[in-house]
Design an enzyme around this catalytic site. Structure first.
Site, mmCIF file in Angstrom:
data_model
loop_
_atom_site.group_PDB
_atom_site.id
_atom_site.type_symbol
_atom_site.label_atom_id
_atom_site.label_comp_id
_atom_site.label_asym_id
_atom_site.label_seq_id
_atom_site.Cartn_x
_atom_site.Cartn_y
_atom_site.Cartn_z
ATOM 1 C CD GLU A 61 -2.827 0.575 2.603
ATOM 2 O OE1 GLU A 61 -3.426 1.565 2.977
ATOM 3 O OE2 GLU A 61 -2.745 -0.486 3.273
ATOM 4 N NE ARG A 296 4.648 -8.388 11.372
ATOM 5 C CZ ARG A 296 4.305 -7.430 10.505
ATOM 6 N NH1 ARG A 296 3.372 -7.641 9.617
ATOM 7 N NH2 ARG A 296 4.886 -6.268 10.541
ATOM 8 C CE LYS A 306 3.954 0.245 3.680
ATOM 9 N NZ LYS A 306 2.554 -0.169 3.748
#
Ligand code: ATP
Ligand code: MG
Length: 593
Positions: A61, A296, A306
Site C-alpha cells: 500500500e 512476518r 509503516k
C-alpha cells in the site's frame, strides 16, 4: 535481476519452494494463458499460453516507505519468481481512497530496484495498480448478488457487530439476508449511485452466519465512502473491502502463488470461496491463485510498521524516513547497507510458518560479511589525541615526512595500495594511551613500545596535561630500523599495534556514530509506548581525522576504518572537502553486551 553471490551452494529449501516444486512437477499451472495484461477469463482466454511458469506479486500500500520486513517479502516473492522461471508483479494496493503520495510510490519502486529486482519480464512491464480493477470488482459484486451470493445489509454497524456473534456464539442472520437478488441488485446500484449515505449499508457475501471462522460470517465486501480517489477521482462512492479486492487482484493478474503474512491465514477460506464463486460464473480464469502464509519478520530493537515509522518521522524523533537509524530501506541504504547484505539476510532467516524474533545481530552479521570482502580499508582516528615523536627530526631530518603505504584490501592485492605520510606529529586514538596502564593494557603508556600500524615501533616517554588534568599530548621516541615491511623490522616484539593518521596529511571528517534506536529488544514490550523507549544516545557526532586516501570518497562509498568498523560516505551530506561518514556496523558483534 541480480542475485546474492551464493558461496553456500544451492539456496536452502523452505515450505514455499517445496509447494512450488510440487506444483511444477504436477503441471498444476500448465496450460494457463496470459493475455499480456490483467483481465477476466475472456481476456486471458484469447491470450498466449503463459511463458511464466509461476506468478507471484509484491503488493504494498503506498502509504509510507518500505522497511526491512518488506525487504523480506520482496526478496521472497521476486526471488521465487526468478528461481522458478516466473514473474513477480509489482502491484500498488491502492484500493483505499486515501491520498496516494507520489513520494511513496516513487520510493517503493526505487527500493525494489535498488534491492536488485525488476518487474520487466517477457517483454512486459508488470507494474499494476489495484484501483485499475474497480470496474471488474463492481461487476463481480453484481454477479454475486445476482447469483444469490451477496446481499445489501442495512443494519446499523452496531447491530451488525452484535449479530456477528463471537468465538462461542454463532451469528444471527440479518433481517436483510433474505431479500431477493432483484431487490439486492437495486440496492447495490443505489449504493453505487450515491442514493445512500456513507455507512447506511454494506454489501455482504452470503456464506454462513454460524461458521466457526468468523471471517466467513457474511463478510462485508463493499462499503459506501464518499472520497476522491487519486486514480478514479469521484467516479466511485463505494469501495471494495481489502479481503474482497485482494483475491480478485490476484485472479485478474493470473497470480499462481499469492504469498502473505500469517495474520491472513483465517482469510484464506474466504479467498478461496470468493474465487470459486467467480470462476463458477465464468468471470475469472482457471486455475485459481492460491494463498500461502509465512511468518512476518520481527526484528529485535526494530519497529516494522509503516504507521509507527511515520510517527517517528512526523514527530521528528528522527531526521526523516532515510535517517540512518530507521529500519526503512532508504534508512538502511544511507546507513551503509548494500542490496547484497539484505538479500543475504532474507535468505539466511528463511521463511517459516510460525512467528519468531530475529536477532538484530543477524542483520548486522550479513552486512559485515558482505562488506568484509569488498570494502577498501582506511585508517581513521575517531577521538584524536596528538602524539609527538621527540627524536623524529634527529633521525629523519627536520620537517621530513616518511612515505608509508598499506593494501587497499588485505586479500585483494590487485586493488593496489594506499599512500600516506608519517611525520613528527601524529593523531592517535585517545583510548590508545593510558598514563597509568590498567591491567591487560598493551598499548601506549610511559615506557611501553607499540607499533604504529604500517609504520615504525615507538616507545612512549610521557604526556602533557592541561589545567584540568586532561591529557592533551603524548610523547614518544621512534625506534630506528623498525619500519613495517623493511628487513629486520620485527626484531623488536611488541604486543600492541595502533592506528594513526599524520597531522601533515590527515583530513578532517564528520563521523556519525549510530547505535540502536530503541533501548529494549522489544520496543513495545509489556504494552509500552515505543516513543518512551527511544535510546537518547542513538547518534553521536564526532570530529575525526582520516587518512588522505579518503579524499576521493564519493557518497555511498563504503570503507572499513581499521579497528573500528564499516563506514559509508553519507549519501545526503557527504561532499568533496566536507566528508561525512556514517557508522554502518562495528567490526564485532556488540549486541550481547
Ligand atoms: P505496514 O503495517 O508496515 O504498513 P503492511 O503489511 O500493511 O505493513 P503492505 O504495504 O500492505 O504493508 O505490505 C506489502 C507486503 O509486504 C505484504 O505482502 C506484506 O505481507 C509484506 N510485509 C509487510 N510487513 C512485513 C514483515 N514485517 N515481514 C514480512 N513481510 C511483510
Ligand atoms: Mg498496511
Amino acid at each position: 535481476m541480480s542475485s546474492p553471490d551464493s558461496k553456500e551452494g544451492p539456496r536452502p529449501s523452505n515450505f514455499l519452494r517445496q509447494i512450488i516444486e510440487h506444483d511444477l512437477a504436477h503441471n498444476a499451472y500448465a496450460g494457463r494463458r496470459f493475455a499480456g495484461t490483467p483481465g477476466d477469463a475472456a481476456h486471458h482466454a484469447q491470450g498466449q499460453s503463459d511463458p511464466a511458469r509461476i506468478r507471484t506479486r509484491f503488493p504494498p500500500e503506498p502509504n509510507g516507505y518500505l522497511h526491512i520486513g518488506h525487504a523480506k517479502s520482496i526478496c521472497l516473492n521476486f526471488g521465487l519468481a526468478r528461481d522458478y522461471g516466473g514473474v513477480c508483479h509489482m502491484r500498488f494496493d491502492d484500493t483505499n481512497p486515501e491520498k496516494e503520495d507520489q513520494e511513496f510510490v516513487d520510493g517503493i519502486l526505487d527500493a525494489v530496484h535498488w534491492l536488485g529486482f525488476d518487474w520487466q519480464a517477457f517483454g512486459v512491464s508488470h507494474l499494476y495498480h489495484a484501483s485499475d480493477y474497480f470496474d471488474f470488482m463492481y461487476r463481480a459484486a453484481e454477479y454475486l448478488v445476482e447469483a444469490g451470493h451477496a446481499y445489501v445489509d442495512e443494519q446499523s454497524p452496531e447491530q451488525m457487530r452484535v449479530n456477528r456473534g463471537d468465538f462461542n456464539t454463532p451469528g444471527t442472520d440479518s433481517p436483510y439476508r433474505s431479500r431477493s437478488p432483484q431487490e439486492n441488485l437495486q440496492r447495490l446500484r443505489d449504493m453505487r449511485d450515491g442514493r445512500l449515505e456513507d455507512g447506511a449499508a454494506v454489501l455482504r457475501a452470503r456464506i454462513d452466519m454460524a461458521s466457526p471462522n468468523i471471517n466467513l460470517r457474511d463478510p462485508a465486501i463493499y462499503r459506501i465512502r464518499r472520497a476522491t480517489h487519486h486514480n478514479t477521482g469521484d467516479k466511485w462512492c463505494i469501495y471494495p473491502m481489502y479481503t474482497f479486492a485482494h483475491p480478485i487482484e490476484d485472479a485478474l493478474e493470473q497470480i499462481t502463488h499469492s504469498i502473505c503474512t500469517l495474520e491472513f491465514e483465517d482469510q484464506r477460506p474466504f479467498y478461496d470461496w470468493l474465487l470459486e464463486r467467480l470462476a463458477e460464473g465464468g468471470l475469472i480464469a482457471h486455475p485459481l491463485p492460491h494463498q500461502y502464509e509465512f511468518a512476518r519478520l520481527n526484528l529485535t530493537y526494530v519497529l516494522t510498521s509503516k504507521r509507527k515509522l511515520a510517527q517517528l518521522v512526523s514527530e521528528q524523533r528522527v531526521s526523516g524516513w532515510d535517517d540512518p537509524r530507521m529500519p526503512t530501506i532508504v534508512g538502511l541504504r544511507r546507513r551503509g547497507y548494500t542490496p547484497q547484505a539484505l538479500q543475504l539476510f532474507a535468505e539466511r532467516i528463511g521463511v517459516t510458518k510460525s512467528d519468531s524474533w530475529i536477532d538484530y545481530s543477524t542483520l548486522e552479521g550479513c552486512l559485515r560479511e558482505t562488506l568484509d570482502t569488498t570494502a577498501p580499508r582506511a585508517m581513521a582516528v575517531l577521538d584524536p589525541l596528538k602524539l609527538v615523536i621527540g627524536n623524529w627530526d634527529a633521525l629523519m631530518g627536520a620537517h621530513a615526512l616518511d612515505d608509508c603505504s598499506a593494501p587497499v584490501h588485505p586479500h585483494h592485492a590487485e586493488l593496489g595500495r594506499r599512500q600516506f605520510k608519517m611525520g613528527r606529529e601524529l593523531w592517535i586514538e585517545r583510548g590508545d594511551f593510558e598514563e597509568v596502564p590498567s591491567k591487560g593494557f598493551f598499548r601506549l603508556y610511559p615506557g611501553n613500545k607499540v607499533r604504529l600500524k604500517y609504520g615504525h615501533v615507538i616507545e612512549c616517554t610521557g604526556c602533557t596535561k592541561d589545567d584540568q588534568g586532561r591529557v592533551i599530548e603524548v610523547q614518544a621516541q621512534l625506534v630506528p630500523d623498525t619500519k613495517s615491511g623493511t628487513p629486520g623490522s620485527d626484531a623488536i616484539k611488541v604486543k600492541g599495534v595502533i592506528t594513526w593518521v599524520a597531522v601533515a596529511d590527515g583530513l578532517n571528517a564528520e563521523v556519525r556514530l549510530y547505535d540502536r534506536l530503541f533501548l529494549d529488544a522489544h520496543p513495545e514490550g509489556n504494552g509500552r509506548d515505543f516513543l518512551e523507549n527511544l535510546n537518547p544516545h542513538s547518534l553521536r557526532v564526532v570530529h575525526a581525522i582520516v587518512e588522505p586516501s579518503l579524499a576521493s570518497a564519493v557518497a555511498d562509498d563504503k570503507f572499513q576504518f581499521e579497528r573500528h568498523g564499516y563506514f559509508a560516505a553519507d549519501r545526503r551530506d557527504h561532499a568533496p572537502g566536507k566528508p561525512v561518514f556514517n557508522l554502518a556496523v562495528g567490526l564485532k558483534d556488540s549486541w550481547g553486551k
